[in-house]
Design an enzyme around this catalytic site. Structure first.
Site, PDB file in Angstrom:
ATOM      1  CG  LEU A  92      -2.010  -1.079   1.128  1.00 45.60           C
ATOM      2  CD1 LEU A  92      -2.592  -1.223   2.747  1.00 45.60           C
ATOM      3  CD2 LEU A  92      -3.089  -0.904   0.003  1.00 45.60           C
ATOM      4  CG  HIS A 137       6.173  -1.954   6.140  1.00 41.51           C
ATOM      5  ND1 HIS A 137       6.392  -1.204   5.256  1.00 41.51           N
ATOM      6  CD2 HIS A 137       4.834  -2.817   5.437  1.00 41.51           C
ATOM      7  CE1 HIS A 137       5.834  -1.153   4.045  1.00 41.51           C
ATOM      8  NE2 HIS A 137       5.112  -2.373   4.026  1.00 41.51           N
TER       9      HIS A 137
HETATM   10  O1  GNR Z   1      -2.255  -5.789   0.495  1.00 45.30           O
HETATM   11  C1  GNR Z   1      -1.263  -6.162   0.341  1.00 45.30           C
HETATM   12  N1  GNR Z   1      -0.748  -7.200  -0.223  1.00 45.30           N
HETATM   13  C2  GNR Z   1       0.303  -7.940  -0.398  1.00 45.30           C
HETATM   14  C3  GNR Z   1       0.367  -9.025  -1.172  1.00 45.30           C
HETATM   15  C4  GNR Z   1       1.597  -9.671  -1.304  1.00 45.30           C
HETATM   16  C5  GNR Z   1       2.698  -9.666  -0.426  1.00 45.30           C
HETATM   17  C6  GNR Z   1       2.451  -8.853   0.472  1.00 45.30           C
HETATM   18  C7  GNR Z   1       1.383  -8.012   0.716  1.00 45.30           C
HETATM   19  S1  GNR Z   1       1.129  -6.743   1.794  1.00 45.30           S
HETATM   20  C8  GNR Z   1       0.031  -5.527   1.403  1.00 45.30           C
HETATM   21  C9  GNR Z   1      -0.415  -4.630   2.211  1.00 45.30           C
HETATM   22  C10 GNR Z   1       1.024  -3.833   2.668  1.00 45.30           C
HETATM   23  O2  GNR Z   1       1.345  -2.881   2.170  1.00 45.30           O
HETATM   24  N2  GNR Z   1       1.134  -4.069   3.925  1.00 45.30           N
HETATM   25  O3  GNR Z   1       2.285  -3.566   4.321  1.00 45.30           O
HETATM   26 NI    NI Z   2       3.452  -3.019   2.734  1.00 43.33          NI
END
Ligand code: GNR
Ligand code: NI
Length: 176
Positions: A92, A137
């Site tokens: 995101l 993160h």
């Molecule tokens: O929504 C998200 N989908 C996703 C797809 C594959 C591997 C990791 C993710 S996490 C992401 C949401 C996000 O940014 N979380 O930090």
């Molecule tokens: Ni992410």
């Protein structure tokens, strides 16, 4: 309930290393609730506090289609990992880009729950990948860090350009 703003790469605040949650109190429970709402609204399958500019070790995840599997992990630690999984990841905080990343496909995690009590959980497949992505993160790490410098720079330049074209929302109200 409130929807929170999500920081976008290459915002330097995404590079902050989060500090442990000292006490699981009502403000932490409210944050977890707001993060779940923000994640579902986005929509995404996970969200780390870092992404909403709160630099505490807390993440939420739900990989189900019907929002029936929310997880809240406070001060998470991976205590076992096994196997290899390559999955196309998105973030995101890196909107519009999807690239393959290699991670463990089976993990065991210890964390505190919303009641402040430690618990352990096992995850595999998408949930395992998601929790590892979220824990990155909390260390200030993004999935683009696993890509080549060329790919990372292309992504950074496109997102910087999009930011310049977008009307800016000021961090604080202007003092007229
Ligand atoms: O929504 C998200 N989908 C996703 C797809 C594959 C591997 C990791 C993710 S996490 C992401 C949401 C996000 O940014 N979380 O930090
Ligand atoms: Ni992410």
């Amino acid at each position: 309930m409130a929807r929170l703003d999500i920081l976008v790469y290459p915002d330097p605040r995404l590079r902050t290393r989060a500090t442990p949650v000292e006490a699981v109190d009502d403000s932490i429970r409210q944050l977890a609730e707001d993060m779940l709402e923000t994640m579902y609204e986005a929509p995404g399958i996970g969200l780390a506090a870092t992404q909403v500019n709160v630099h505490k070790r807390l993440l939420v995840a739900d990989v189900t289609d019907d929002r029936s599997g929310p997880h809240v992990l406070i001060n998470p630690e991976i205590i076992e990992k096994d196997g290899v999984e390559v999955m196309e990841e998105g973030c995101l905080s890196v909107p519009g880009f999807f690239e393959k990343v290699e991670r463990a496909d089976h993990i065991r995690v210890r964390a505190l729950g919303l009641d402040g009590q430690p618990y352990e959980m096992e995850a595999e497949g998408l949930l395992a990948v998601c929790i590892q992505h979220e824990m990155d993160h909390l260390e200030g790490k993004l999935f683009v860090d696993y890509l080549s410098q060329l790919k990372r720079q292309r992504i950074r330049k496109k997102l910087e350009k999009e930011r310049r074209l977008k009307p800016q929302t000021p961090d604080r109200a202007p003092a007229i």
